[in-house]
Structures are given as C-alpha cells and as structure tokens.
Design a protein around this motif. Structure first.
Motif, mmCIF file in Angstrom:
data_model
loop_
_atom_site.group_PDB
_atom_site.id
_atom_site.type_symbol
_atom_site.label_atom_id
_atom_site.label_comp_id
_atom_site.label_asym_id
_atom_site.label_seq_id
_atom_site.Cartn_x
_atom_site.Cartn_y
_atom_site.Cartn_z
ATOM 1 N N THR A 137 0.734 -1.310 0.184
ATOM 2 C CA THR A 137 0.241 0.001 -0.054
ATOM 3 C C THR A 137 0.790 1.434 -0.111
ATOM 4 O OG1 THR A 137 -0.107 -0.153 2.361
ATOM 5 C CG2 THR A 137 -1.917 -1.135 0.993
ATOM 6 N N ALA A 138 2.174 1.101 0.440
ATOM 7 C CA ALA A 138 3.136 2.469 0.433
ATOM 8 C C ALA A 138 3.335 2.706 -0.898
ATOM 9 C CB ALA A 138 4.185 2.029 1.493
ATOM 10 N N ALA A 139 3.841 1.961 -1.814
ATOM 11 C CA ALA A 139 4.056 1.809 -2.943
ATOM 12 C C ALA A 139 2.838 1.863 -4.015
ATOM 13 C CB ALA A 139 5.036 0.661 -3.412
ATOM 14 N N GLY A 140 1.728 1.534 -3.685
ATOM 15 C CA GLY A 140 0.638 1.615 -4.618
ATOM 16 C C GLY A 140 0.506 0.382 -5.476
ATOM 17 N N THR A 141 1.367 -0.631 -5.248
ATOM 18 C CA THR A 141 1.406 -1.750 -6.155
ATOM 19 C C THR A 141 0.928 -3.022 -5.563
ATOM 20 O OG1 THR A 141 3.598 -2.509 -5.240
ATOM 21 C CG2 THR A 141 3.816 -0.993 -7.086
ATOM 22 N N VAL A 142 0.498 -3.909 -6.581
ATOM 23 C CA VAL A 142 -0.078 -5.474 -6.205
ATOM 24 C C VAL A 142 0.712 -6.514 -6.864
ATOM 25 C CG1 VAL A 142 -2.303 -4.258 -5.779
ATOM 26 C CG2 VAL A 142 -1.887 -5.183 -8.051
ATOM 27 N N SER A 143 0.751 -7.590 -6.169
ATOM 28 C CA SER A 143 1.303 -8.644 -6.849
ATOM 29 C C SER A 143 0.319 -10.016 -6.697
ATOM 30 C CB SER A 143 2.684 -9.036 -6.382
ATOM 31 O OG SER A 143 3.512 -8.044 -6.548
ATOM 32 N N PRO A 144 -0.690 -9.892 -7.140
ATOM 33 C CA PRO A 144 -1.767 -11.247 -6.797
ATOM 34 C C PRO A 144 -1.093 -12.665 -7.143
ATOM 35 C CG PRO A 144 -2.826 -9.307 -7.644
ATOM 36 C CD PRO A 144 -1.294 -9.074 -7.906
ATOM 37 N N ARG A 203 3.068 -8.079 -11.284
ATOM 38 C CA ARG A 203 3.896 -8.348 -10.324
ATOM 39 C C ARG A 203 4.466 -6.968 -9.962
ATOM 40 N NH1 ARG A 203 1.361 -11.750 -9.413
ATOM 41 N NH2 ARG A 203 1.734 -14.127 -9.382
ATOM 42 N N SER A 204 4.325 -6.492 -8.722
ATOM 43 C CA SER A 204 4.751 -5.141 -8.446
ATOM 44 C C SER A 204 4.160 -3.987 -9.287
ATOM 45 C CB SER A 204 6.126 -5.040 -8.282
ATOM 46 O OG SER A 204 6.741 -5.645 -7.391
ATOM 47 N N PHE A 205 2.704 -4.365 -9.765
ATOM 48 C CA PHE A 205 2.098 -3.753 -10.695
ATOM 49 C C PHE A 205 1.545 -2.369 -10.031
ATOM 50 C CE2 PHE A 205 -1.863 -2.057 -12.779
ATOM 51 C CZ PHE A 205 -1.419 -2.186 -14.270
ATOM 52 N N PRO A 206 1.841 -1.121 -10.626
ATOM 53 C CA PRO A 206 1.280 -0.018 -10.052
ATOM 54 C C PRO A 206 -0.139 0.398 -10.085
ATOM 55 C CG PRO A 206 2.644 0.566 -12.214
ATOM 56 C CD PRO A 206 2.494 -0.951 -11.832
ATOM 57 N N LEU A 207 -0.875 -0.424 -9.388
ATOM 58 C CA LEU A 207 -2.301 -0.386 -9.768
ATOM 59 C C LEU A 207 -2.704 0.967 -9.332
ATOM 60 C CD1 LEU A 207 -4.896 -1.691 -10.330
ATOM 61 C CD2 LEU A 207 -5.173 -2.618 -7.900
ATOM 62 N N ASP A 248 -6.109 10.746 -4.559
ATOM 63 C CA ASP A 248 -5.414 9.389 -4.653
ATOM 64 C C ASP A 248 -6.398 8.261 -4.251
ATOM 65 O OD1 ASP A 248 -2.977 10.426 -5.672
ATOM 66 O OD2 ASP A 248 -2.097 10.295 -3.991
ATOM 67 N N PRO A 249 -6.533 7.345 -5.037
ATOM 68 C CA PRO A 249 -7.234 6.044 -4.400
ATOM 69 C C PRO A 249 -6.546 5.527 -3.494
ATOM 70 C CG PRO A 249 -7.021 6.069 -6.957
ATOM 71 C CD PRO A 249 -6.194 7.319 -6.131
ATOM 72 N N VAL A 250 -7.350 4.795 -2.332
ATOM 73 C CA VAL A 250 -6.753 4.203 -1.192
ATOM 74 C C VAL A 250 -6.581 2.696 -1.576
ATOM 75 C CG1 VAL A 250 -7.118 3.757 1.090
ATOM 76 C CG2 VAL A 250 -8.287 5.619 0.135
ATOM 77 N N LEU A 251 -5.651 2.208 -1.487
ATOM 78 C CA LEU A 251 -5.381 0.654 -1.844
ATOM 79 C C LEU A 251 -5.372 -0.107 -0.479
ATOM 80 C CD1 LEU A 251 -4.352 -1.871 -3.710
ATOM 81 C CD2 LEU A 251 -2.145 -0.846 -3.397
ATOM 82 N N LEU A 252 -5.898 -1.345 -0.543
ATOM 83 C CA LEU A 252 -5.942 -2.107 0.646
ATOM 84 C C LEU A 252 -5.967 -3.331 0.252
ATOM 85 C CD1 LEU A 252 -9.007 -2.035 2.918
ATOM 86 C CD2 LEU A 252 -8.963 -0.944 0.613
ATOM 87 N N GLY A 253 -5.653 -4.598 1.037
ATOM 88 C CA GLY A 253 -5.571 -5.959 0.552
ATOM 89 C C GLY A 253 -6.908 -6.627 0.839
ATOM 90 N N PRO A 276 2.382 -1.380 7.805
ATOM 91 C CA PRO A 276 2.847 -0.445 6.891
ATOM 92 C C PRO A 276 2.991 -0.668 5.407
ATOM 93 C CG PRO A 276 4.493 -1.061 8.784
ATOM 94 C CD PRO A 276 3.134 -2.041 8.803
ATOM 95 N N SER A 277 3.000 -2.083 5.224
ATOM 96 C CA SER A 277 2.742 -2.564 3.647
ATOM 97 C C SER A 277 1.272 -2.953 3.208
ATOM 98 C CB SER A 277 3.760 -3.712 3.369
ATOM 99 O OG SER A 277 3.205 -4.815 3.959
#
Length: 322
Positions: free
Chosen positions: A77-84, A91-95, A110-115, A159-160
């Motif tokens: 979430t800190a980087a705004g990336t996902v690797s489902p 992989r480390s895609f900047p979603l 900014d959109p809020v990202l969460l798992g 944090p992540s």
C-alpha cells in the motif's frame, strides 16, 4: 444529489467488481467483469478502466468523494502496487497509478489501496459483525485464509498493508510445507482446499465425476460421514489456534469468520468453539467471542468504500466534478 458516495473496486482472480456505495454502506450501483487473469498487464488494467467507465455512467458518480481499491495480494500500500498470486501478469504492478491515470479519476484525490482480507475487516467493522468492537480479527476462510485487524477502534493494515495475513502463521512447526515457503500454516489445515484434500486422504470420495470441494465435504458431514466431520474438525482446530494466538498477543475481543467455508455453519463453528476453549486459556484471552461474518458477496467493495470514507473524513476533496 446530496448523498455522499464512495467508489469501490474489488479485484480478485475471477472477477473485477466495482460499486458506488453511500455513506450508510449501501450499494447504489454495482458492476463486474471477468478477470482476464492469464492475459497481459495492459489487458488487466484496461478491464479495471472499463469497470470505472461503467460506474462513471451512473448519475451518482457526480457525488463521489473518494475511491477505495481492494485487491488480492500481496499488496504494497505504501508503493501502491499489487502482486496477486493468482494474477501472474501483475508483479509489483502500479495499480494506484494506473487507476489515478483514468480520465475520470486523474487530478482528484489518490485512490486508497488495501488487501482484500483487510477490506473485509474494514467492512465488518463499519457495517457488519465487528461493528462497535474496538479490537477484532476478521478472517476470510475460502480457497485460502486471509485476515485483517481492527485495533483500538481503527483498521490496522500495517506498513505494507499485509498485517493480519493469518493464513500464513504456523500452527504446526513440523507440519507440511506451504506454498508460501513456511511449514504448518493455518491455510494448509483450514482452507476449503485443505478440508477437501484431507477428507479425500481419509478415504472420503466426492460425487462421481466431480472434483472434491469443501461444499461437498459439508454435505457428507451433515449426513454423518466421520471422515468429512474429521476434516472440518481439523480446520476448526487450526483456526482456533490462530484466534487464540491473536487474543493472547493483541487482546482481541471478537473474531469474525467469513468466506465460503464459514457457510458450513455449525460444522465449523461448533468444533471451533470447543477447540478455542483449549487454546485460549489465559484470563485475558479466554473471553474472545467468535462470530460469523454478516457481509457476504460485497464485503470487499464495502470495505474499500470504508477505507475511502475514512480518508475523506480525515480531510480530502471530491474525486469527480459535477
């Protein structure tokens, strides 16, 4: 319109869903498309854009104050990336960056990202079984096992954004290897996949021509099949150990369990309560209460909206212009 509305996106291995959700947690508009999970990263992001397009066509879009994105993980979430795990092209895609670049989102907050499991915790705390609870663990027990924490009345993603990844804590140091690289993980005992696999190992067989599923094991268990009952008992024992550990470490008051396996009802919850009494033995931990989740299909969307709402309440700006 005067109603406050939040946009939500929920990305999983089979579908990409979107919704507009009002300030009471009610779905105003909903849409979804199949996830092109085996296709390119650009094809995947284009599908997310199409979901946003569909939401933006609704009149309520003009009232949107924030946007939340729940995604299968791992996430950062800190980087705004996902690797489902089940979407190989990401992989480390900047979603977050990709969604922010959409013409109808760009230039706003900014959109809020969460798992995805953290989103379920946010949803259950806002509108479900953890409502009003200051310290809770919310678990999703399905093909895998995920979770999220509410601590001191607030979501605690870490944090992540991966705090609460309870499916991958060990409940058996000498247990079988897990896909995560560990041994004896909760997921390897408690997931729907693990339930079906263990029942087959004990000699149970699914209906002819069908692959073994936890739902079929549940049918057999209700009919009194001892092998099916043993598979659910094993799952419940692993979950009880994880919940007791959380209660001991964090003094959670409530553990909420949702996901497909939880639909088995007392087949899971009855042995879970019994095993929990054996694991949660310290005075401050033994009173933890287990509850079934109240939100089902749209929990990820409601949780994403809850995260967006929290950010707006902390100070933000509208995401869409009139």
């Amino acid at each position: 319109m005067n109603t406050q509305v939040y946009a939500a996106i929920d990305i999983g291995g089979t579908k990409i869903a979107g919704a507009l959700i009002d300030d009471k947690g009610e779905v105003v508009e909903r849409t979804e498309l199949p996830t092109p999970a085996r296709e390119s990263a650009s094809r995947l992001s284009a599908t997310v854009d199409r979901v946003i397009d569909a939401l933006a066509a609704h009149p309520a879009w003009r009232a949107v104050l924030g946007m939340g994105i729940a995604s299968a993980g791992p996430v950062d979430t800190a980087a705004g990336t996902v690797s489902p795990v089940n979407i190989p092209a990401w992989r480390s895609f900047p979603l977050v960056e990709s969604v922010r670049a959409h013409p109808l989102v760009s230039g706003a907050i900014d959109p809020v990202l969460l798992g995805d499991a953290v989103a379920v915790a946010a949803a259950e705390h806002w509108r479900g079984a953890a409502r009003g609870v200051r310290n809770a663990l919310c678990m999703v027990v399905s093909t895998g096992v995920g979770g999220g924490y509410v601590l001191e009345g607030a979501l605690h993603p870490g944090p992540s954004g991966n705090a609460g990844h309870i499916g991958h804590i060990s409940v058996d140091l000498d247990g079988p290897p897990c896909v995560c690289g560990g041994r004896g993980c909760v997921e390897g005992y408690a997931s729907g996949t693990a339930i079906a696999r263990h029942a087959v190992r004990l000699g149970w067989r699914p209906p002819a021509g069908r692959e073994a599923t936890a739902a079929d094991v549940a049918v057999a268990a209700r009919a009194g099949d001892h092998r099916a009952l043993a598979a659910f008992d094993r799952s419940a024992r692993a979950l009880a150990a994880a919940i007791a550990g959380s209660a001991t470490l964090l003094e959670i008051e409530v553990a909420v369990i949702g996901g497909g396996v939880a639909q088995a009802g007392d087949l899971l919850f009855a042995p879970l309560g019994r095993h929990l009494r054996g694991f949660a033995v310290l005075d401050f931990a033994r009173h933890v209460v287990v509850r079934p989740a109240e939100l089902a299909r749209d929990a990820g969307l409601v949780g994403a909206a809850a995260a967006a709402r929290s950010r707006v309440l902390d100070g933000g700006a509208p995401i869409a212009a009139d």
